[in-house]
Design an enzyme around this catalytic site. Sequence first.
Site, short mmCIF file in Angstrom:
data_model
loop_
_atom_site.label_atom_id
_atom_site.label_comp_id
_atom_site.label_asym_id
_atom_site.label_seq_id
_atom_site.Cartn_x
_atom_site.Cartn_y
_atom_site.Cartn_z
N ILE A 309 0.84 -1.20 0.00
CA ILE A 309 0.00 0.00 0.00
C ILE A 309 0.87 1.25 0.00
O ILE A 309 0.66 2.19 -0.78
CB ILE A 309 -0.94 0.00 1.22
CG1 ILE A 309 -1.92 -1.16 1.16
CG2 ILE A 309 -1.69 1.34 1.32
CD1 ILE A 309 -2.73 -1.35 2.43
N GLN A 312 2.42 1.78 -3.44
CA GLN A 312 1.46 2.30 -4.40
C GLN A 312 1.16 3.77 -4.12
O GLN A 312 1.01 4.57 -5.05
CB GLN A 312 0.17 1.47 -4.36
CG GLN A 312 -1.02 2.06 -5.10
CD GLN A 312 -0.80 2.19 -6.59
OE1 GLN A 312 0.04 1.48 -7.16
NE2 GLN A 312 -1.52 3.10 -7.23
N GLU A 313 1.09 4.13 -2.85
CA GLU A 313 0.74 5.50 -2.49
C GLU A 313 1.87 6.49 -2.77
O GLU A 313 1.63 7.59 -3.27
CB GLU A 313 0.36 5.56 -1.01
CG GLU A 313 -0.93 4.84 -0.66
CD GLU A 313 -2.18 5.58 -1.14
OE1 GLU A 313 -2.04 6.69 -1.69
OE2 GLU A 313 -3.28 5.03 -0.97
N SER A 314 3.10 6.12 -2.41
CA SER A 314 4.16 7.14 -2.42
C SER A 314 5.52 6.64 -2.90
O SER A 314 6.47 7.41 -2.92
CB SER A 314 4.35 7.67 -0.99
OG SER A 314 4.88 6.62 -0.16
N TYR A 439 -5.83 0.82 -8.72
CA TYR A 439 -5.17 0.88 -7.41
C TYR A 439 -5.11 -0.50 -6.76
O TYR A 439 -4.05 -0.96 -6.33
CB TYR A 439 -5.93 1.86 -6.52
CG TYR A 439 -5.39 2.00 -5.12
CD1 TYR A 439 -4.44 2.96 -4.81
CD2 TYR A 439 -5.84 1.17 -4.10
CE1 TYR A 439 -3.95 3.10 -3.52
CE2 TYR A 439 -5.36 1.29 -2.80
CZ TYR A 439 -4.41 2.26 -2.53
OH TYR A 439 -3.91 2.39 -1.25
#
Length: 485
Positions: A309, A312-314, A439
């Site tokens: 996660i 994927q986010e940052s 996502y």
Amino acid sequence: MRDFVARVRWLRVAAWSAALALYGLLSTCSLRIGMMEQVQALGALRVATINSPTTYYEGPAGPTGFEYDLAHGFAESLGVGLELVLAATPTEALDMVRNGRAHLAAAGVVVTPRRSKEVRFGRPLLKVVPQLVYRMGRSSPADASRIGEGLVVPARSAAADYLANLQSQHPGLVWTESPDLDTEELLLQVANGEITYTVAPSDLVAINKRYYPQLRVAFDLTGAQDVAWAFPIAIDNSLFTPAQHYLSGLSERELAQLRDRYFGHIEQVDYLSAVTLATHVDTRLPRYREVFERAAQEFDLDWRLLAAIGYQESHWDPAAVSPTGVKGIMQLTLQTAKFLKVSDREDPTQSIMGGARYIRRLIDIIPDEVPHPDRVWLALAAYNMGYGHVIDVRELTRRRGGDSRRWVDVRANLRLLTQPRWHQQTKHGYARGHEAETYVGNVRTYYDMLVYIFGDAPTSPAGESDAPAQPEVQPDPLNIRTPVL
């Protein structure tokens, strides 16, 4: 305890050997021991299989895999246990069926005319396309007539059968059949530049391209081919018929859900993304792994899910800021950060702990009717676009005749949230559902890649009330206990 287990195994082998001996004795008479009688005498369905991401493997939560799930379900329907006999290749699994060492082969076996003369195939489980694979940077042949030296395939494989058929049209086509290497090992040799080409089924190619992104497909050798279970060709129907009834009893939706569970996201990440992840695993992740592990232990999650996660986010950048103002490794909004009592979103520890607490809460509020791992994928969609929109899309899925408990059906309706005709009927309105679809697919892929890279088990055990004795789904990235919030 070990002595007891060994004794039980010895008794099973002895019973099986006695059954085979009796069968051999009676085969010369008018009486024969049927396949179902052999299964019942053993007390287990003996299945020849292979270690493969498309078939069967030991995951963090135990045995898993597309064909493992099906075989385990079939054994349960017969009221017997499941015994796996590992083969090195699908061809060896077929040999085990032919010589009586297994009742059936569930080993990613592709149906070919030659094989159909040696074994009896059941209902097709899925379709794959045989593809010629080479390494990026080398020349790509346009067709079979332009394949040069260095083509290697497993001996007596479906790939060898396809090439033999092509040779009649292209007499100059030559290849080597390896008796020792399976398809995945040959794909690795292509990726490393040790051989020039190999032939592999499309599902295995797609999975391995995530780990060896330099692999490329030159062309398809044939159209789509069936993958099916294989049974002895000269034995009665007492096992074959129940197997066909079992498989036929699975609806196309159930099979589609199972295929999605294992193959629905395998082509999600491209070459550049895979290379970038591999680089960041070395350069960035070591700084934050301990925090991911600590957060996973506190909230009963798999640390690799949290890391996926965060990636994927940052891309594990604590200073990351999106155009919409979300910040930090886990990209928390200001409102979410206040709710989670995160005072500094750019502090890596606070961000990871906050993100872990948030995904844990989302998982726990998904209704109990949603099974694992589907509830995880729904929670990820909620992490991306908000839980209210997940409620909306589940309701749209129900209205359109889908199963709102299953991610594969919900995913098919996510894009409706961008269409006025549909989102005007929902409570929470418009959402970028296509982004949530991407996502979740990306997080699933990054999670799989981190499992592959690190290979270690979850940091805390699964909750006893939720952990099945024989896992029937892919490794669950969760360890469910009581809700945290």
